[in-house]
Design a protein around this motif. Sequence first.
Motif, PDB file in Angstrom:
ATOM      1  N   LEU A 150       0.847  -1.065  14.837  1.00 35.48           N
ATOM      2  CA  LEU A 150      -0.505  -1.379  14.927  1.00 35.48           C
ATOM      3  C   LEU A 150      -0.919  -2.768  14.507  1.00 35.48           C
ATOM      4  CD1 LEU A 150      -2.378   1.641  13.439  1.00 35.48           C
ATOM      5  CD2 LEU A 150      -1.408   1.388  15.896  1.00 35.48           C
ATOM      6  N   THR A 151      -1.463  -3.492  15.450  1.00 33.73           N
ATOM      7  CA  THR A 151      -2.294  -4.785  14.986  1.00 33.73           C
ATOM      8  C   THR A 151      -3.529  -4.994  15.702  1.00 33.73           C
ATOM      9  OG1 THR A 151      -1.658  -5.822  17.385  1.00 33.73           O
ATOM     10  CG2 THR A 151       0.094  -5.833  15.350  1.00 33.73           C
ATOM     11  N   GLY A 152      -4.460  -6.092  15.190  1.00 36.72           N
ATOM     12  CA  GLY A 152      -5.706  -6.166  15.653  1.00 36.72           C
ATOM     13  C   GLY A 152      -6.678  -6.420  14.780  1.00 36.72           C
TER      14      GLY A 152
ATOM     15  N   THR B 253       3.581   2.105  11.774  1.00 37.27           N
ATOM     16  CA  THR B 253       3.880   0.950  11.157  1.00 37.27           C
ATOM     17  C   THR B 253       2.338   0.229  11.212  1.00 37.27           C
ATOM     18  OG1 THR B 253       6.087   1.103  11.424  1.00 37.27           O
ATOM     19  CG2 THR B 253       5.138  -1.067  10.998  1.00 37.27           C
ATOM     20  N   VAL B 254       1.969  -0.660  10.025  1.00 36.95           N
ATOM     21  CA  VAL B 254       1.089  -1.549  10.326  1.00 36.95           C
ATOM     22  C   VAL B 254       1.440  -2.827   9.962  1.00 36.95           C
ATOM     23  CG1 VAL B 254      -1.144  -2.353   9.582  1.00 36.95           C
ATOM     24  CG2 VAL B 254      -0.820   0.243   9.890  1.00 36.95           C
TER      25      VAL B 254
ATOM     26  N   PHE C  22      -3.863   2.417   3.734  1.00 35.52           N
ATOM     27  CA  PHE C  22      -2.661   2.607   4.855  1.00 35.52           C
ATOM     28  C   PHE C  22      -1.650   2.874   4.470  1.00 35.52           C
ATOM     29  CE2 PHE C  22      -5.080  -0.768   7.820  1.00 35.52           C
ATOM     30  CZ  PHE C  22      -6.237  -0.007   7.816  1.00 35.52           C
ATOM     31  N   PRO C  23      -1.025   2.380   3.207  1.00 35.93           N
ATOM     32  CA  PRO C  23       0.442   2.937   2.868  1.00 35.93           C
ATOM     33  C   PRO C  23       0.595   4.569   2.607  1.00 35.93           C
ATOM     34  CG  PRO C  23      -0.108   1.056   1.507  1.00 35.93           C
ATOM     35  CD  PRO C  23      -1.277   1.308   2.274  1.00 35.93           C
ATOM     36  N   GLN C  24      -0.533   5.073   2.548  1.00 24.19           N
ATOM     37  CA  GLN C  24      -0.422   6.697   2.609  1.00 24.19           C
ATOM     38  C   GLN C  24      -0.196   7.319   3.763  1.00 24.19           C
ATOM     39  OE1 GLN C  24      -4.068   8.555   0.813  1.00 24.19           O
ATOM     40  NE2 GLN C  24      -4.631   6.297   0.020  1.00 24.19           N
TER      41      GLN C  24
ATOM     42  N   ASP D 147       3.964   2.653   7.235  1.00 20.49           N
ATOM     43  CA  ASP D 147       4.698   1.700   6.707  1.00 20.49           C
ATOM     44  C   ASP D 147       3.812   0.486   6.888  1.00 20.49           C
ATOM     45  OD1 ASP D 147       6.944   3.182   5.954  1.00 20.49           O
ATOM     46  OD2 ASP D 147       7.739   2.894   7.938  1.00 20.49           O
ATOM     47  N   VAL D 148       3.779  -0.317   5.728  1.00 24.16           N
ATOM     48  CA  VAL D 148       2.834  -1.451   5.875  1.00 24.16           C
ATOM     49  C   VAL D 148       3.878  -2.745   5.536  1.00 24.16           C
ATOM     50  CG1 VAL D 148       1.038  -2.626   5.009  1.00 24.16           C
ATOM     51  CG2 VAL D 148       0.814  -0.204   5.401  1.00 24.16           C
TER      52      VAL D 148
END
Length: 186
Positions: free
Chosen positions: A122-124, A146-147, A168-170, A173-174
Amino acid sequence: MADSALLVMDVQRDIVDIADDGSGYLPRLRRAIDGAWAASIPVIYVVIGLRPGHPDVSTRNRVLTAAVRDGLFTEGNPGTEIHPDVAPRQGDIVVTKRRASAFSGSDLDLVLRARGIDSLVLTGIATSGVVLHTLCQANDLDFGLTVLADACLDTDPEVHRVLTGKLFPQWADVVGVEDWLDAIAP
């Protein structure tokens, strides 16, 4: 990573004009896109587009009501175009959504399932908008996630920091763009 796709979400002219802080966001995102292409990872663009006249916007939706009042998100307006610095190439898929999540009012799930994609990167823009909403829904749909933290952007840097560092890490993968590119390098 044949079962993965890179989602480039809401990186549209008007949104970039509002959110870009001059931190080099677009060049970082461009590197992620180019890296995905080089690794044969599909790149799927997601844009928000509302019908002219806005019959699809309820006055109870505070964010969209304010946006359309400001002239944002109407299909066909130049501001809804994907920013030219990260424009799709021939063959890339562009999905139009009607709400915050990339899945809301779009055929994204159909496109992903038809291609056997079960993992999303994910991106944005904005971290607190499309990225958060899509992450929650994709998690509920059992996608691997994945972020790319530095390929997400928010108008509030503190909100971005809290989301990418704590929430988000919950579910995902960040990582940063460069670490992700190292991991997918052919």
